[in-house]
Scaffold this motif. Structure first.
Motif, mmCIF file in Angstrom:
data_model
loop_
_atom_site.group_PDB
_atom_site.id
_atom_site.type_symbol
_atom_site.label_atom_id
_atom_site.label_comp_id
_atom_site.label_asym_id
_atom_site.label_seq_id
_atom_site.Cartn_x
_atom_site.Cartn_y
_atom_site.Cartn_z
ATOM 1 N N VAL A 23 38.579 -0.921 -21.433
ATOM 2 C CA VAL A 23 37.173 -0.528 -21.306
ATOM 3 C C VAL A 23 36.966 0.806 -22.030
ATOM 4 C CG1 VAL A 23 35.321 0.081 -19.717
ATOM 5 C CG2 VAL A 23 36.958 -1.705 -19.085
ATOM 6 N N LYS A 24 36.101 0.801 -23.023
ATOM 7 C CA LYS A 24 35.867 1.983 -23.850
ATOM 8 C C LYS A 24 34.589 2.699 -23.437
ATOM 9 C CE LYS A 24 35.401 3.347 -28.713
ATOM 10 N NZ LYS A 24 35.363 2.830 -30.116
ATOM 11 N N VAL A 25 34.671 4.000 -23.279
ATOM 12 C CA VAL A 25 33.495 4.812 -22.980
ATOM 13 C C VAL A 25 32.719 5.023 -24.278
ATOM 14 C CG1 VAL A 25 32.652 7.065 -22.217
ATOM 15 C CG2 VAL A 25 34.550 5.954 -21.004
ATOM 16 N N THR A 26 31.453 4.652 -24.279
ATOM 17 C CA THR A 26 30.635 4.749 -25.493
ATOM 18 C C THR A 26 29.593 5.855 -25.436
ATOM 19 O OG1 THR A 26 29.145 3.055 -24.595
ATOM 20 C CG2 THR A 26 30.923 2.311 -26.043
ATOM 21 N N ASP A 27 29.283 6.339 -24.237
ATOM 22 C CA ASP A 27 28.264 7.376 -24.120
ATOM 23 C C ASP A 27 28.456 8.137 -22.815
ATOM 24 O OD1 ASP A 27 26.035 8.841 -24.973
ATOM 25 O OD2 ASP A 27 24.685 7.637 -23.738
ATOM 26 N N VAL A 28 28.089 9.412 -22.833
ATOM 27 C CA VAL A 28 28.158 10.248 -21.641
ATOM 28 C C VAL A 28 26.731 10.671 -21.280
ATOM 29 C CG1 VAL A 28 29.014 12.389 -20.628
ATOM 30 C CG2 VAL A 28 30.470 11.085 -22.191
ATOM 31 N N LYS A 29 26.358 10.456 -20.039
ATOM 32 C CA LYS A 29 25.004 10.744 -19.579
ATOM 33 C C LYS A 29 24.878 12.219 -19.177
ATOM 34 C CE LYS A 29 21.624 9.305 -16.060
ATOM 35 N NZ LYS A 29 21.432 8.425 -14.874
ATOM 36 N N ILE A 47 39.708 19.525 -32.870
ATOM 37 C CA ILE A 47 40.941 18.735 -32.843
ATOM 38 C C ILE A 47 40.777 17.553 -33.787
ATOM 39 C CG2 ILE A 47 42.374 17.191 -31.438
ATOM 40 C CD1 ILE A 47 41.873 18.993 -29.061
ATOM 41 N N TRP A 48 41.786 17.311 -34.593
ATOM 42 C CA TRP A 48 41.758 16.171 -35.501
ATOM 43 C C TRP A 48 42.973 15.297 -35.241
ATOM 44 C CZ3 TRP A 48 40.262 21.009 -36.499
ATOM 45 C CH2 TRP A 48 38.972 21.196 -36.998
ATOM 46 N N HIS A 49 42.752 14.012 -35.135
ATOM 47 C CA HIS A 49 43.840 13.071 -34.873
ATOM 48 C C HIS A 49 44.365 12.542 -36.203
ATOM 49 C CE1 HIS A 49 45.349 9.009 -33.221
ATOM 50 N NE2 HIS A 49 46.269 9.937 -33.089
ATOM 51 N N GLY A 57 42.957 13.469 -25.153
ATOM 52 C CA GLY A 57 43.903 14.094 -26.078
ATOM 53 C C GLY A 57 43.333 14.223 -27.478
ATOM 54 N N PRO A 58 44.008 13.638 -28.491
ATOM 55 C CA PRO A 58 43.555 13.761 -29.874
ATOM 56 C C PRO A 58 42.163 13.180 -30.122
ATOM 57 C CG PRO A 58 45.806 12.937 -29.780
ATOM 58 C CD PRO A 58 45.268 12.895 -28.391
ATOM 59 N N TRP A 59 41.691 12.329 -29.211
ATOM 60 C CA TRP A 59 40.365 11.718 -29.368
ATOM 61 C C TRP A 59 39.259 12.541 -28.706
ATOM 62 C CZ3 TRP A 59 44.848 8.994 -28.912
ATOM 63 C CH2 TRP A 59 45.125 8.062 -29.922
ATOM 64 N N SER A 60 39.599 13.733 -28.204
ATOM 65 C CA SER A 60 38.594 14.547 -27.517
ATOM 66 C C SER A 60 37.498 15.032 -28.473
ATOM 67 C CB SER A 60 39.244 15.746 -26.816
ATOM 68 O OG SER A 60 39.948 16.546 -27.739
ATOM 69 N N LYS A 61 37.764 15.019 -29.761
ATOM 70 C CA LYS A 61 36.719 15.359 -30.726
ATOM 71 C C LYS A 61 35.584 14.335 -30.641
ATOM 72 C CE LYS A 61 35.917 16.431 -35.606
ATOM 73 N NZ LYS A 61 35.405 17.792 -35.332
ATOM 74 N N ILE A 62 35.961 13.061 -30.463
ATOM 75 C CA ILE A 62 34.969 11.981 -30.383
ATOM 76 C C ILE A 62 34.187 12.075 -29.077
ATOM 77 C CG2 ILE A 62 34.659 9.482 -30.312
ATOM 78 C CD1 ILE A 62 37.213 9.273 -32.021
ATOM 79 N N THR A 63 34.896 12.264 -27.963
ATOM 80 C CA THR A 63 34.199 12.376 -26.681
ATOM 81 C C THR A 63 33.380 13.662 -26.621
ATOM 82 O OG1 THR A 63 36.261 13.250 -25.744
ATOM 83 C CG2 THR A 63 35.772 10.939 -25.345
ATOM 84 N N GLY A 64 33.858 14.695 -27.293
ATOM 85 C CA GLY A 64 33.107 15.946 -27.337
ATOM 86 C C GLY A 64 31.759 15.776 -28.012
ATOM 87 N N GLU A 65 31.742 14.969 -29.073
ATOM 88 C CA GLU A 65 30.491 14.718 -29.790
ATOM 89 C C GLU A 65 29.463 14.021 -28.903
ATOM 90 O OE1 GLU A 65 31.846 12.511 -33.133
ATOM 91 O OE2 GLU A 65 32.491 14.284 -34.268
ATOM 92 N N MET A 66 29.945 13.275 -27.905
ATOM 93 C CA MET A 66 29.019 12.583 -27.000
ATOM 94 C C MET A 66 28.208 13.553 -26.153
ATOM 95 S SD MET A 66 31.381 9.455 -25.565
ATOM 96 C CE MET A 66 32.269 8.352 -26.671
ATOM 97 N N VAL A 67 28.734 14.773 -25.975
ATOM 98 C CA VAL A 67 28.012 15.772 -25.170
ATOM 99 C C VAL A 67 27.588 16.968 -26.018
ATOM 100 C CG1 VAL A 67 29.109 15.111 -23.006
ATOM 101 C CG2 VAL A 67 30.206 16.830 -24.452
ATOM 102 N N LYS A 81 32.562 12.027 -6.687
ATOM 103 C CA LYS A 81 32.784 10.907 -7.585
ATOM 104 C C LYS A 81 33.252 11.461 -8.926
ATOM 105 C CE LYS A 81 30.361 7.248 -7.506
ATOM 106 N NZ LYS A 81 29.261 6.249 -7.695
ATOM 107 N N ILE A 82 34.492 11.121 -9.294
ATOM 108 C CA ILE A 82 35.109 11.693 -10.493
ATOM 109 C C ILE A 82 35.493 10.592 -11.469
ATOM 110 C CG2 ILE A 82 37.010 13.114 -11.364
ATOM 111 C CD1 ILE A 82 37.192 14.330 -8.531
ATOM 112 N N GLY A 83 35.022 10.719 -12.704
ATOM 113 C CA GLY A 83 35.385 9.776 -13.754
ATOM 114 C C GLY A 83 36.352 10.422 -14.720
ATOM 115 N N ILE A 84 37.429 9.726 -15.052
ATOM 116 C CA ILE A 84 38.426 10.240 -15.995
ATOM 117 C C ILE A 84 38.437 9.344 -17.230
ATOM 118 C CG2 ILE A 84 40.870 10.734 -16.384
ATOM 119 C CD1 ILE A 84 41.147 11.194 -13.368
ATOM 120 N N ILE A 85 38.229 9.943 -18.400
ATOM 121 C CA ILE A 85 38.269 9.196 -19.647
ATOM 122 C C ILE A 85 39.654 9.367 -20.257
ATOM 123 C CG2 ILE A 85 37.174 8.775 -21.874
ATOM 124 C CD1 ILE A 85 34.752 10.347 -20.877
ATOM 125 N N GLY A 86 40.409 8.282 -20.344
ATOM 126 C CA GLY A 86 41.749 8.347 -20.926
ATOM 127 C C GLY A 86 42.833 8.057 -19.907
ATOM 128 N N GLY A 87 43.687 7.084 -20.234
ATOM 129 C CA GLY A 87 44.761 6.700 -19.322
ATOM 130 C C GLY A 87 46.144 7.000 -19.869
#
Length: 230
Positions: A170-176, A219-221, A203-213, A5-11
């Protein structure tokens, strides 16, 4: 064997391309893509989309990746005109001295490039160029521009046909995280999902998703306006 089961954040083009290629592993991967806006509508839509095969500055496996992408997008165009938005323009690089000429001749040896010394032919390719102070020019007619948004949507359409689930708006708000491993994610509609693997394609938003984990992704957007005068 159970499907992964694979989840991909970003389209964007990365997420769409990954989703499609994973969908080719029939029976092995159960893929879901989460895109907070529209497919290929963020930084992918701002990409120049240039492909220059004349330039050999990318070596070995990196060159292979560039060539694979180029040939994949051309195949899209062959299957359905406009699906990759390809505009074939070619690349012309002029040599103003012997040192530059030597470099260009090396690059022109790759793919379908050639080195031209006939100045009349150079002007046929680029009529407005002044050939007075040049020794020659490297040229390949295959280069051009692709439309990242169109490619993303084409990839995603193919992926969905192969069974991939695509959730837009649909926005990802948290990573478990469980035992220091990513196990799933939560979206802004309150839904929770469990995955064996979660891939960040923001991409440029990986700083935000990175903070979730708990990762500090360097990276700065940023946004800037550009003016082109002709």
């Amino acid at each position: 064997m159970a499907k992964k089961k694979i989840g991909i954040i970003g389209g964007g083009i990365s997420g769409a391309g990954l989703a499609y290629h994973l969908s080719l592993y029939e029976g092995e991967a159960d893929v879901t893509v989460f895109e907070k806006d529209t497919i290929g509508g963020a930084s992918t839509a701002k990409s120049a989309g240039t492909v220059c095969l004349f330039d050999d500055s990318l070596k070995n496996r990196y060159w292979d990746v560039r060539l694979y992408g180029f040939e994949s997008y051309l195949k899209m165009e062959e299957e359905e005109k406009g699906s990759a938005g390809f505009d074939k323009t070619g690349t012309l690089v002029v040599a103003t001295n012997e040192e530059v000429e030597k470099v260009i001749k090396t690059k022109a040896a790759g793919y379908t490039g050639e080195y031209i010394t006939d100045k009349d032919r150079i002007k046929e390719i680029l009529p407005d160029i002044s050939t007075e102070n040049i020794l020659g020019a490297g040229y390949t007619e295959d280069d051009g521009y692709f439309d990242g948004t169109m490619i993303s949507n084409t990839y995603m359409k193919k992926a969905q046909k192969n069974g991939v689930t695509v959730k837009t708006g649909v926005k990802v708000t948290d990573v478990k995280i469980v035992d220091n491993k990513v196990k799933g994610l939560t979206t802004d509609d309150g839904a929770e999902y469990e995955f064996d693997v979660v891939v960040d394609c923001t991409g440029p938003w990986s700083k935000i998703t990175g903070e979730m984990v708990g990762l500090n992704v360097p990276i700065w957007h940023t946004k800037a306006e550009a003016f082109f005068l002709c």
